[in-house]
Design an enzyme around this catalytic site. Structure first.
Site, PDB file in Angstrom:
ATOM      1  CB  CYS A  92     -16.919  32.198 -38.937  1.00 47.68           C
ATOM      2  SG  CYS A  92     -17.139  32.074 -40.725  1.00 47.68           S
ATOM      3  CB  THR A 117     -18.321  38.716 -42.929  1.00 46.32           C
ATOM      4  OG1 THR A 117     -17.062  38.083 -42.665  1.00 46.32           O
ATOM      5  CG2 THR A 117     -18.031  40.098 -43.478  1.00 46.32           C
TER       6      THR A 117
END
Length: 235
Positions: free
Chosen positions: A197, A83
């Site tokens: 992202c 992430t």
């Protein structure tokens, strides 16, 4: 072949893409029935998301440090935090483990440099776009200027990530909103846009825009494959 450590589940939809890309990369490099050696710890994203939006970053660091220690104990040679946003606490995690973290911003910056990109737009969660831990990791260490959308567009990008993409929802209206924001960044001088992202590539791919896109999930996964296979002896 080195064992790749992964902290996933943020969200599990994007972790699927990580796992697939890593194994495809190893198979492509080595052929036959080869696949990656992986030690994966998948967290409950609901716990992480709640702490993120409460600003309790130190508690997220403790949770992910426990996960990282488990991955290290499982035999991993290096670690991927799967992430972008949680690289905010990468330094805290690194201080508590004995294996290196392959930082997603470094992998992305190196991909940009290889293509001669010196000014880039950044999409991600509001945390990634507003705060310095990601932007400055790139701009302070590489000859790359990082731009972000305006406040209203940041809200759109952030809300789509948490309210749709992390739930596995892909909406055409949201795709069009993202493409408009990408076009704005390009008009302001960005030579390319970082999909900063790991969920964004579920919504927007290169086929949707002429603006060059840098998918951090794929870049991070490919960098992990390269590191895992360094000095690999096929015999």
């Amino acid at each position: 072949m080195k064992t790749i450590g992964m902290i996933g589940g943020m969200s599990w939809e994007s972790t699927l893409n990580y796992y697939k890309a890593i194994n495809q990369g190893v198979k492509s490099a080595l052929g036959g029935l080869h696949s990656a050696k992986v030690c994966l710890y998948s967290v409950d994203f609901a716990e992480i998301e709640t702490l993120q939006h409460q600003g309790l970053w130190q508690q997220t660091a403790l949770l992910l440090t426990d996960a990282a220690k488990a991955v290290e104990a499982g035999g991993a040679d290096f670690l991927l935090i799967c992430t972008n946003t949680m690289h905010k606490v990468a330094d805290e995690i690194q201080a508590e483990i004995g294996i290196p973290i392959l930082h997603i911003a470094d992998a992305t910056a190196n991909a940009l440099l290889a293509d001669g990109i010196s000014k880039v737009g950044l999409l991600g969660t509001r945390f990634t776009m507003e705060q310095d831990f990601y932007k400055h990791r790139i701009s302070d260490n590489y000859p790359i200027e990082v731009m972000v959308p305006n406040t209203a567009d940041q809200t759109i990008v952030h809300d789509v990530i948490y309210q749709e993409l992390c739930l596995g929802q892909i909406n055409e209206q949201s795709r069009q909103a993202y493409l408009l924001i990408i076009d704005k960044l390009f008009a302001q001088g960005a030579e390319a846009v970082i999909l900063g992202c790991t969920e964004i590539a579920l919504l927007v791919q290169q086929q949707h825009t002429p603006v060059p896109l840098y998918d951090t999930t794929l870049i991070h996964a490919n960098s992990a494959v390269k590191l895992a296979l360094d000095n690999h002896d096929e015999t």
